[in-house]
Design a protein around this motif. Structure first.
Motif, PDB file in Angstrom:
ATOM      1  N   LEU A 196      -2.306 -36.754 -31.148  1.00 13.06           N
ATOM      2  CA  LEU A 196      -3.464 -35.945 -31.523  1.00 13.06           C
ATOM      3  C   LEU A 196      -3.549 -34.704 -30.640  1.00 13.06           C
ATOM      4  O   LEU A 196      -3.605 -34.810 -29.411  1.00 13.06           O
ATOM      5  N   ASN A 197      -3.591 -33.540 -31.255  1.00 10.41           N
ATOM      6  CA  ASN A 197      -3.605 -32.292 -30.497  1.00 10.41           C
ATOM      7  C   ASN A 197      -4.796 -32.202 -29.551  1.00 10.41           C
ATOM      8  O   ASN A 197      -4.682 -31.679 -28.434  1.00 10.41           O
ATOM      9  N   GLU A 198      -5.951 -32.701 -29.983  1.00  7.87           N
ATOM     10  CA  GLU A 198      -7.155 -32.560 -29.161  1.00  7.87           C
ATOM     11  C   GLU A 198      -7.091 -33.376 -27.876  1.00  7.87           C
ATOM     12  O   GLU A 198      -7.818 -33.088 -26.923  1.00  7.87           O
ATOM     13  N   ASN A 199      -6.220 -34.378 -27.839  1.00 11.22           N
ATOM     14  CA  ASN A 199      -6.103 -35.187 -26.628  1.00 11.22           C
ATOM     15  C   ASN A 199      -5.347 -34.468 -25.517  1.00 11.22           C
ATOM     16  O   ASN A 199      -5.605 -34.695 -24.337  1.00 11.22           O
ATOM     17  N   CYS A 200      -4.415 -33.633 -25.881  1.00 10.74           N
ATOM     18  CA  CYS A 200      -3.572 -32.931 -24.894  1.00 10.74           C
ATOM     19  C   CYS A 200      -3.427 -31.478 -25.342  1.00 10.74           C
ATOM     20  O   CYS A 200      -2.353 -31.056 -25.799  1.00 10.74           O
ATOM     21  N   PRO A 201      -4.499 -30.685 -25.242  1.00 15.25           N
ATOM     22  CA  PRO A 201      -4.510 -29.349 -25.844  1.00 15.25           C
ATOM     23  C   PRO A 201      -3.515 -28.364 -25.250  1.00 15.25           C
ATOM     24  O   PRO A 201      -3.179 -27.365 -25.894  1.00 15.25           O
ATOM     25  N   VAL A 210      -4.243 -43.213 -22.906  1.00 15.57           N
ATOM     26  CA  VAL A 210      -4.770 -42.918 -21.566  1.00 15.57           C
ATOM     27  C   VAL A 210      -6.021 -42.047 -21.698  1.00 15.57           C
ATOM     28  O   VAL A 210      -7.044 -42.289 -21.027  1.00 15.57           O
ATOM     29  N   THR A 211      -5.963 -41.041 -22.580  1.00 21.16           N
ATOM     30  CA  THR A 211      -7.124 -40.172 -22.805  1.00 21.16           C
ATOM     31  C   THR A 211      -8.296 -40.957 -23.371  1.00 21.16           C
ATOM     32  O   THR A 211      -9.454 -40.804 -22.931  1.00 21.16           O
ATOM     33  N   PHE A 212      -8.030 -41.804 -24.354  1.00 22.39           N
ATOM     34  CA  PHE A 212      -9.078 -42.626 -24.964  1.00 22.39           C
ATOM     35  C   PHE A 212      -9.726 -43.541 -23.928  1.00 22.39           C
ATOM     36  O   PHE A 212     -10.956 -43.680 -23.877  1.00 22.39           O
ATOM     37  N   PHE A 213      -8.907 -44.138 -23.096  1.00 19.18           N
ATOM     38  CA  PHE A 213      -9.426 -45.037 -22.063  1.00 19.18           C
ATOM     39  C   PHE A 213     -10.296 -44.268 -21.071  1.00 19.18           C
ATOM     40  O   PHE A 213     -11.404 -44.706 -20.713  1.00 19.18           O
ATOM     41  N   GLN A 264     -10.462 -48.153 -35.249  1.00 19.64           N
ATOM     42  CA  GLN A 264     -10.582 -46.829 -35.856  1.00 19.64           C
ATOM     43  C   GLN A 264      -9.682 -45.821 -35.142  1.00 19.64           C
ATOM     44  O   GLN A 264      -9.021 -44.985 -35.774  1.00 19.64           O
ATOM     45  N   TYR A 265      -9.670 -45.903 -33.826  1.00 18.59           N
ATOM     46  CA  TYR A 265      -8.851 -44.965 -33.061  1.00 18.59           C
ATOM     47  C   TYR A 265      -7.361 -45.224 -33.291  1.00 18.59           C
ATOM     48  O   TYR A 265      -6.577 -44.285 -33.497  1.00 18.59           O
ATOM     49  N   SER A 280      -4.144 -51.892 -20.910  1.00 14.11           N
ATOM     50  CA  SER A 280      -2.946 -52.471 -21.510  1.00 14.11           C
ATOM     51  C   SER A 280      -3.239 -53.072 -22.879  1.00 14.11           C
ATOM     52  O   SER A 280      -2.360 -53.105 -23.757  1.00 14.11           O
ATOM     53  N   GLU A 281      -4.481 -53.539 -23.080  1.00 11.96           N
ATOM     54  CA  GLU A 281      -4.835 -54.106 -24.388  1.00 11.96           C
ATOM     55  C   GLU A 281      -4.689 -53.067 -25.493  1.00 11.96           C
ATOM     56  O   GLU A 281      -4.258 -53.373 -26.617  1.00 11.96           O
ATOM     57  N   LEU A 282      -5.053 -51.819 -25.201  1.00  8.25           N
ATOM     58  CA  LEU A 282      -4.898 -50.753 -26.196  1.00  8.25           C
ATOM     59  C   LEU A 282      -3.438 -50.608 -26.612  1.00  8.25           C
ATOM     60  O   LEU A 282      -3.135 -50.432 -27.798  1.00  8.25           O
TER      61      LEU A 282
END
Length: 406
Positions: free
Chosen positions: A159-164, A211-214, A230-231, A283-285
């Protein structure tokens, strides 16, 4: 001049090549009877020289496409685990592996790889008997795309928004399409299509998305199952689109390294202030993603004629090495060789404005820095990816995937 036109020209004019017109008898005397002007031996030499010239011209004209037909190139997509210098070529935010001690063991200088030496795509290139791939944006380097190319770049995300500020997967696919157009110009449409169908497409992507989501949700744990699902579906939907883009260009053989145990990374444990071996929540993710991605790959194989794939269980391979390092030859499997803070996880390695330590027993370490492994670890993993059994890589290992014929 095209090959067919060249052949027609030489055949039509072969008797003039050496300055002698042998296309018709002279004064009613046949070629062999016209002894006064050309002996049989001279005629044979003339014909031999003509054929030699014809072969040389044909070889020179078809060499690019002929060589390409016998190659199995591979194209690499991903993040810093596969980055072999792309981040150094284009001013990516936070740069690349630019300074000592990166490259210390193998190259004796930084090479753009986030390790002390070779990384997984390098070892795969060696096993596949192709040159080490170049980063796509290598300035001033003339690249033969018939060997493949490496698009992977540090901190890339799906996803671009995670690592702009990174060269994310979408941009990497744009570069891939550019490379395809270059191939079409040099080889033609049909040869390019054939080459792309033989090629292997190697992926390692998604780690930094999770990592970003976490990080964004660190104060809200435990998250609901629906939030995580959803993610994950968002990541997989985008990833599926990019895979299909390559498929539509002719790609048929895909190799995926699944996401490792994020909670075992020195960087993540340092951020969390976690003092045990592996933090389970991050790690669960990775585990949930890997399970869902395996189902996605299987569905793609059903939906897309000719689609074949390999998934290497990087999660289990790395998790086992963290827990049972001695079994794999690592005396130190939690603390990185380079860095500072707990587990050397403060991401200070190579930073010119920060103090960091560097180990004197590199061969004993699993982790090179807060995020990446040592060449020794990458070598072990590459061997399993290439020739491992169904317990580590399935439904094909890379060796078998490379050998598939289309």
């Amino acid at each position: 001049m095209k090959i067919v036109e060249t052949v027609e020209y030489i055949v039509a004019n072969q008797n003039l090549i050496h300055g002698v017109d042998l296309s018709r008898p002279r004064c009613g005397i046949s070629w062999w009877g016209f002894v006064g002007h050309i002996e049989p031996g001279e005629l044979i030499r003339s014909m031999f020289n003509t054929l030699t010239l014809l072969c040389a011209i044909l070889l020179s004209l078809c060499l690019p496409s002929c060589n390409a037909q016998h190659k199995t190139p591979f194209f690499v997509f991903g993040d810093s685990l596969y980055d072999n210098g792309m981040s150094l070529c284009c001013g990516v935010h936070a740069g690349g592996a630019k300074y000592w001690p990166y490259g210390e063991n193998y190259f004796k200088e930084p090479s753009g790889r986030f390790s002390d030496g070779l990384i997984i795509p390098d070892f795969i290139a060696q096993y596949a008997v192709v040159p080490l791939l170049k980063p796509y944006l290598s300035a001033g380097v003339k690249v033969d795309y018939t060997d493949g190319i490496n698009f992977a770049s540090s901190t890339a995300c799906v996803l671009n928004e995670n690592c702009p500020y990174a060269i994310n997967l979408k941009v990497q696919l744009t570069y891939f399409n550019e490379a395809v157009e270059n191939l079409k110009q040099s080889l033609g449409e049909s040869h390019t299509r054939r080459l792309l169908s033989k090629a292997v497409y190697l992926f390692n992507i998604g780690q930094y998305d999770y990592v970003t989501f976490f990080r964004n949700n660190i104060g809200m744990y435990p998250l609901s199952s629906s939030t995580k699902s959803q993610y994950i579906n968002l990541i997989l939907g985008n990833l599926s689109t990019h895979i299909k883009t390559i498929y539509e260009q002719g790609g048929r053989k895909f190799a995926f390294q699944n996401i490792g145990p994020i909670g075992c990374m020195p960087a993540i444990k340092y951020e969390l202030g976690f003092n045990e071996v592996c933090a389970d929540e991050p790690s669960e993710l990775a585990r949930l993603h890997n399970h869902a991605f395996a189902a996605l790959a299987n569905n793609l194989q059903i939906q897309l004629p000719g689609f074949n794939y390999s998934i290497y269980d990087f999660y289990t391979a790395l998790y086992n090495r963290v827990l049972y390092g001695q079994t794999y030859g690592f005396k130190e499997s939690e603390t990185a060789c380079c860095g500072g803070g707990a587990f050397n996880g403060d991401d200070s390695c190579q930073k010119l404005d920060r103090a960091f330590s560097f180990c004197n027993n590199l061969k004993d370490h699993l982790w090179f820095d807060a995020w990446h492994l040592t060449q020794k670890a990458y070598h072990q993993i590459s061997k399993e990816f290439w020739g491992g059994g169904l317990d580590v890589v399935a439904p094909y290992n890379l060796e078998n995937l490379f050998e598939l014929i289309y």
